[in-house]
Enzyme design. Sequence first.
Site, PDB file in Angstrom:
ATOM      1  N   TYR A  63       0.841  -1.194   0.000  1.00 52.38           N
ATOM      2  CA  TYR A  63       0.000   0.000   0.000  1.00 52.38           C
ATOM      3  C   TYR A  63       0.881   1.251   0.000  1.00 52.38           C
ATOM      4  CZ  TYR A  63      -3.284   3.617   1.423  1.00 52.38           C
ATOM      5  OH  TYR A  63      -4.019   4.772   1.485  1.00 52.38           O
ATOM      6  N   LYS A  67       1.547   3.927  -3.065  1.00 49.76           N
ATOM      7  CA  LYS A  67       1.250   5.352  -2.932  1.00 49.76           C
ATOM      8  C   LYS A  67       2.478   6.205  -3.234  1.00 49.76           C
ATOM      9  CE  LYS A  67      -3.093   5.244  -1.736  1.00 49.76           C
ATOM     10  NZ  LYS A  67      -4.126   5.809  -2.628  1.00 49.76           N
ATOM     11  N   PRO A  90      -3.278  12.996   2.711  1.00 49.39           N
ATOM     12  CA  PRO A  90      -4.100  12.825   3.913  1.00 49.39           C
ATOM     13  C   PRO A  90      -3.653  11.625   4.744  1.00 49.39           C
ATOM     14  CG  PRO A  90      -5.420  12.816   1.867  1.00 49.39           C
ATOM     15  CD  PRO A  90      -3.998  12.589   1.500  1.00 49.39           C
ATOM     16  N   VAL A  91      -3.925  11.716   6.039  1.00 50.60           N
ATOM     17  CA  VAL A  91      -3.718  10.584   6.950  1.00 50.60           C
ATOM     18  C   VAL A  91      -5.016   9.781   6.963  1.00 50.60           C
ATOM     19  CG1 VAL A  91      -1.927  11.725   8.279  1.00 50.60           C
ATOM     20  CG2 VAL A  91      -4.321  12.098   8.898  1.00 50.60           C
ATOM     21  N   LEU A  92      -5.240   8.956   7.994  1.00 51.99           N
ATOM     22  CA  LEU A  92      -6.464   8.154   8.039  1.00 51.99           C
ATOM     23  C   LEU A  92      -7.679   9.077   8.156  1.00 51.99           C
ATOM     24  CD1 LEU A  92      -6.938   4.752   9.683  1.00 51.99           C
ATOM     25  CD2 LEU A  92      -8.702   6.468  10.016  1.00 51.99           C
ATOM     26  N   VAL A  93      -8.626   8.909   7.234  1.00 52.65           N
ATOM     27  CA  VAL A  93      -9.761   9.830   7.111  1.00 52.65           C
ATOM     28  C   VAL A  93     -10.979   9.288   7.864  1.00 52.65           C
ATOM     29  CG1 VAL A  93     -11.278  11.026   5.504  1.00 52.65           C
ATOM     30  CG2 VAL A  93      -8.898  10.580   4.863  1.00 52.65           C
ATOM     31  N   SER A 105     -10.767   2.452   6.357  1.00 55.96           N
ATOM     32  CA  SER A 105     -10.501   3.457   7.392  1.00 55.96           C
ATOM     33  C   SER A 105     -11.549   3.408   8.496  1.00 55.96           C
ATOM     34  CB  SER A 105     -10.475   4.856   6.775  1.00 55.96           C
ATOM     35  OG  SER A 105      -9.443   4.965   5.827  1.00 55.96           O
TER      36      SER A 105
END
Length: 239
Positions: A63, A67, A90-93, A105
């Site tokens: 992953y 990215k 972005p981080v975890l949304v 997420s």
Amino acid sequence: MVEPAVIGTKNVIVAAAEAKVRRVVFTSSIGAVYMDPHRSPDAVVDESCWSDLEFCKNTKNWYCYGKAVAEQAAWEEAKERGVDMVAINPVLVLGPLLQPTVNASIIHILKYLTGSAKTYANSVQAYVHVRDVALAHILLFETPSASGRYLCAESVLHRGEVVEILAKFFPEYPIPTKCSDEIKPRAKPYKFSNQRLKDVGLEFTPVKQALYDTVKSLQEKGHIPVPTQNGEPIHIQSA
């Protein structure tokens, strides 16, 4: 995971160049930024950081590898084609779901509400509200001076802090209170900078609100039962 990410990214940049679009806002990920075993625990994670590709390959973290190489391909293609591109990482949304199904997420939070997770991990995670991510895209598109990469994160929390917040707002759910690893020292949140997005006008939503909005959305979409008392829904105060 890697091939479609890279080829798909290049195709979009090529199409953008051919259509002569004004600007491309590329949605990357924190996965392209922070996966680096050589970074000091005291170092600040910011837009200059890149995930270590060899480390990602060796740990089979496809992953983060995907990215990182997709974003690199986007920058290379944009430069070659003369496309004005900015990237958001972005981080975890968290927050309300648009779709009826649960994504990866949100499962991260859902497992603490259903009883499927009996303990929480001794680890940390960065979070951001989905509406902030959406607004960040608009700001980066509409701000002529925007350039480069933008880290989109509001807070880094230990899993223990996450379950404490959830238990405060939603005590009716079987939220775990025990850490799965009580031998090692408690993992410390890493430092990060979101100043670049603040500089273009983004005001981040507190992570407590993001967690609250996530659970309310899960209730509304029927993924978890709404707590009741004497047959009536319990109204829990907003974050």
